[in-house]
Scaffold this active site. Sequence first.
Site, PDB file in Angstrom:
ATOM      1  N   GLU A  49       0.806  -1.222   0.000  1.00 39.47           N
ATOM      2  CA  GLU A  49       0.000   0.000   0.000  1.00 39.47           C
ATOM      3  C   GLU A  49       0.843   1.278   0.000  1.00 39.47           C
ATOM      4  OE1 GLU A  49      -0.556  -2.562   2.038  1.00 39.47           O
ATOM      5  OE2 GLU A  49      -2.681  -3.124   1.983  1.00 39.47           O
ATOM      6  N   PHE A 111     -11.590  -7.499  13.702  1.00 38.16           N
ATOM      7  CA  PHE A 111     -10.496  -7.906  12.819  1.00 38.16           C
ATOM      8  C   PHE A 111     -10.156  -6.788  11.830  1.00 38.16           C
ATOM      9  CE2 PHE A 111      -9.027 -10.017   8.848  1.00 38.16           C
ATOM     10  CZ  PHE A 111      -7.798 -10.437   9.339  1.00 38.16           C
ATOM     11  N   GLN A 112      -8.870  -6.495  11.723  1.00 37.77           N
ATOM     12  CA  GLN A 112      -8.366  -5.426  10.854  1.00 37.77           C
ATOM     13  C   GLN A 112      -9.009  -4.078  11.141  1.00 37.77           C
ATOM     14  OE1 GLN A 112      -8.336  -6.898   6.742  1.00 37.77           O
ATOM     15  NE2 GLN A 112      -6.262  -7.679   7.090  1.00 37.77           N
ATOM     16  N   LYS A 161     -17.676  -0.721   6.237  1.00 37.16           N
ATOM     17  CA  LYS A 161     -18.083  -1.703   5.236  1.00 37.16           C
ATOM     18  C   LYS A 161     -19.597  -1.768   5.057  1.00 37.16           C
ATOM     19  CE  LYS A 161     -17.232  -6.480   3.832  1.00 37.16           C
ATOM     20  NZ  LYS A 161     -16.521  -7.735   4.136  1.00 37.16           N
ATOM     21  N   MET A 481      24.206   9.073   2.480  1.00 38.30           N
ATOM     22  CA  MET A 481      24.173  10.339   3.202  1.00 38.30           C
ATOM     23  C   MET A 481      24.519  10.123   4.679  1.00 38.30           C
ATOM     24  SD  MET A 481      23.911  13.549   2.779  1.00 38.30           S
ATOM     25  CE  MET A 481      22.891  14.211   1.456  1.00 38.30           C
TER      26      MET A 481
END
Lengths: 576, 179
Positions: A49, A111-112, A161, A481
């Site tokens: 993602e 969940f999630q 949802k 760097m």
Amino acid sequence: MKMDGGQALIRALELEGVDVLFGLPGGAILPVYDPIIDSSIRHILVRHEQGAGHMAEGYAHATGRPGVVMVTSGPGATNIVTPLCDAHLDSVPMVAITGQVPFAAIGTDAFQECDTTGITQSVTKHNFLVAEAQDIPRTIKEAFHIATTGRPGPVLVDIPKDIVDPDNPRSALEWTDDVEIDLPGYSPQTDADPVAIVAAADLIRAAERPVLYVGGGILKARAAEALRQLAELTGIHVVTTLMARGAFPDSHELCLGMPGMHGNFTAVTAMQESDLLIALGARFDDRVTGRLDGFAQGAKIVHVDIDAAELGKVRRPDVAILSDCRVAIEALVVELASNGIGGVNRGAWRSRVNGWQENFPLSYERTQGGDEIKPQMVIEKLRDSTPDDTIVASGVGQHQMWASQYWSFEHPYTWINSGGLGTMGFSIPAAIGAKVGCPDKMVWAVDGDGCFQMTAQELVTATVEKIPIKVALLNNSYLGMVRQWQEMFYGERYSEVSLSKDVPDYKAWAESMGCVAMRVDSPEEIDAAITNANEVDDRPVVIDFRVAAAEKVYPMVPSGASNSDLLVSPSQQDQQ
Amino acid sequence: MNEQSGSGSAGQHRVADYRYHTLVVTVENKSGVLARLSALFSRRGFNIESLAVAPTDDERFSRVTVVVDLESAPLEQIIKQLDKLVNVVNIRELHPGHAVERELMIVTVSAGPDRRDELVEQLDRAGGKVLSVGADAMMLSLVGPPARIDEFEELLRQYGIIELQRTGRVALANLDEDD
């Protein structure tokens, strides 16, 4: 018209003119992925993602249109926190749609489930948790309005949802085309105060050593042409910050290039010695000012910004102009053209500037017939063998500074990088997003080996989705760097900074992801590799340039030092 | 602590209060808005002295009265950052001395029968009320300018404060100085 929430969401995105989504589906966002099959919107399926977020940023940087990300709840949402923060700091217009657990399950540790709006509050311009299906069309409209107006930025819309699931009665809504935004607390001011314009013009007329200090706001305001008019009308030199490279052509006689920690001597010193800094869409970032109380002490300040909070945040302006940059610059041009640019003779100043340019150009030590590749040399050769309007997307670190320094930017929107947040791994996904937005332009990612290993998996996305970007990997087997700082400021004690020379095998890795890949070990192979890469048009290309590991970025203002204590490259230090 | 004299204004405050400014912030009455405000204060390092939130006469909006500590950040920057919050509709700065400020305190004080008369007398002088009387304690309330609440709280310490709750201040601009 009756619809479910998922259909309405996609329809609302279509109405906003969205042509591409960068995303990855999962449980909570599943109902929204179904109507995508029937939509004209292209969906780019990423491998992580974070990649989707940076692709949306790259798309927005290159096109000026908001980039759109769609991910699921929980880890999907937390994986875009870095791109959201990146977009927030660099004012990139972006809309993120995140799935959420059903409304009634919020707060139960389902969940999630995560508190997406809570987590992203400080890294977005605004965010929404939508409670009812009927609110989806209006919220999407509001999200795009906020993301693209005023000072642009990322806006997140969290969608439970149940309000998009066609099997749930809570997802039913009545679609109407005439939905209106309702944002009583949001009305960015864009018009410049005419009194302030006159005051700014008066300071410009009287200035002996003025400098136009130009930031990313010029690009966001589509003000490059107006800037050019202002510079040419007044004959005032321009410095372009890291976020503004390309906003003014590097080849222009008035262009002094990049200021700041790794800016060139003339840009840094002209600002230090200036008696008037005209800051346009710039925010006096610490990487530009160095130690603040030692920054341009003799300069008055005209500051134009669309964000009121930037005016006076770091340096108190003598004239503050709260305005869209283009509007303000055009007004300044009209004022100066009609009432004169003043009669101050700036000949002495110009010769000082010319002297600095002659004595302290950007420079590095070329290899004396040896076989070491200098990273700057790769950038120069790439610059000289690609079209003028090539888009360059960079990661973060030494290679980013060399790309900004040694490329010659002639057009706006050809330089894409992570300025404020400094996000390693930015370049490959950002380049993919830029190429999706500008398929007819050549897009090169300039990357380091540390960065490459963070987001390289998106080259699979590029292959599968047929997005032919090119990657110049400046591989010094170090976090370069960090190595430079440890060498200069930590007594050459190198701590956790060495990456392996042997693994990964970048060529094999890139080939396994479907790319054309080459490895270049000596200077004489560079040209042929670039030529080969430029001819590939149907898949991504990666060139693994094995470059000198000890090379450092110069000039450099050490962290915490004044810009007057700029270190030029070792070969120039005798003249300083 | 002295109230400022000579301003002729109904607003009263401690001189030391110049370190603090009162902002009256009108926000959209939506869930999460208070969290946005407090997250902003925390993220930018702005300290707040007190915060009071309640709905207004218009149900779409709530009013937040926030007393900010100007040692932590300049007032201008605090106001500008607050104004960037999309849910913030309006911000009014109430200058010290140009506003009517009120705060409510309820407090339980230990006071047996032998000290009650004395306590009630002082309460009357301050304009407070007795809410409840127990065997060895009294519950009192006082509404007033924050400085007067401070003074009365100080005075109650000699009796022994068992429990104390202050609301934080609310404020409106003086009528004749209403801009």
